[in-house]
Write an enzyme that holds these catalytic residues in place. Sequence first.
Site, PDB file in Angstrom:
ATOM      1  N   GLY A   1       5.052  -1.021   2.819  1.00 53.28           N
ATOM      2  CA  GLY A   1       4.240   0.156   2.542  1.00 53.28           C
ATOM      3  C   GLY A   1       5.046   1.436   2.433  1.00 53.28           C
TER       4      GLY A   1
ATOM      5  N   HIS B   1       0.811  -1.219   0.000  1.00 53.35           N
ATOM      6  CA  HIS B   1       0.000   0.000   0.000  1.00 53.35           C
ATOM      7  C   HIS B   1       0.849   1.276   0.000  1.00 53.35           C
ATOM      8  CE1 HIS B   1       0.822   0.682   4.334  1.00 53.35           C
ATOM      9  NE2 HIS B   1       0.760  -0.635   4.420  1.00 53.35           N
ATOM     10  N   ASP B   2       0.369   2.255  -0.744  1.00 51.71           N
ATOM     11  CA  ASP B   2       0.938   3.611  -0.763  1.00 51.71           C
ATOM     12  C   ASP B   2       2.336   3.680  -1.363  1.00 51.71           C
ATOM     13  OD1 ASP B   2      -1.263   5.049   0.777  1.00 51.71           O
ATOM     14  OD2 ASP B   2      -0.672   3.536   2.249  1.00 51.71           O
TER      15      ASP B   2
END
Length: 264
Positions: free
Chosen positions: A137, A119-120
């Site tokens: 992340g 994520h991200d």
Amino acid sequence: MIDPRAVIEPGAQIAEDVHIGPFTTIGADVRIGRGTRIGPHVVISGHTTLGEDCEVFQFASIGEAPQDTGYKGEPTRVVIGDRNVIREFVTIHRGTPKGTGETRIGNDNLIMAYVHIAHDCEVGNHTIFSNAASLAGHVKVEDRAILGGFTLVHQFCRIGTHAFTSMGAALNRDLTPYTLASGNYARAIGINKLGLKRRGFSPETVRALHQVFKLLVRGRDRAVAMAAAEELAKEIPEVARFVAFVKTSQRGIVRSGRRHPSEG
């Protein structure tokens, strides 16, 4: 061009010439650009945009919920550009509200089998992720970086442009641009001289980068080294980029250990 055994949820926006293989599932909030080919048994879910002329191989999973205990189903995104190759069993997770809310991948990347992009994360253009490389992340990977097989990158780290990691490297700090790294935890070996030569960098630029590497990565007197590096940066843009990367590092940079034989 869409196999009748594929499951396309109502609301998905798919260009007319997209190929989709059997038993693939496309979610309602997915958008897929022209010329893209998606193999069998692929899952693309969430608010995911996949650009033009991409190729996704079987068993990849794109846009699933992040592996983050704080995520509560918010409508975060994955945005993937054009001409990317995404091989078997790749996992790319959408962003989180406490991050940017978006996992972003640029253009012309080769993402080999079993790669995980969490994520991200933000991935640039023309990168290569070898088999089973994994990003935690919030990692940022700049253009034309190459990650060797089974490379592991700690959350919030950055990997600079034209950097190269060897097989099994584990990074817990930022890897400076144009730099070769190896080991667990990774150590900076030197400038990626062979890679830069292949990509057309002049011998003068490579020598200057080697000099700034010795100053900022191998050196110990930070103030004196930075002053010398900033003088060198006035003449060569690549050195300026190297210096700026070091100055803006939040986690600290991967440093060198003993001199590696490849450095001469």
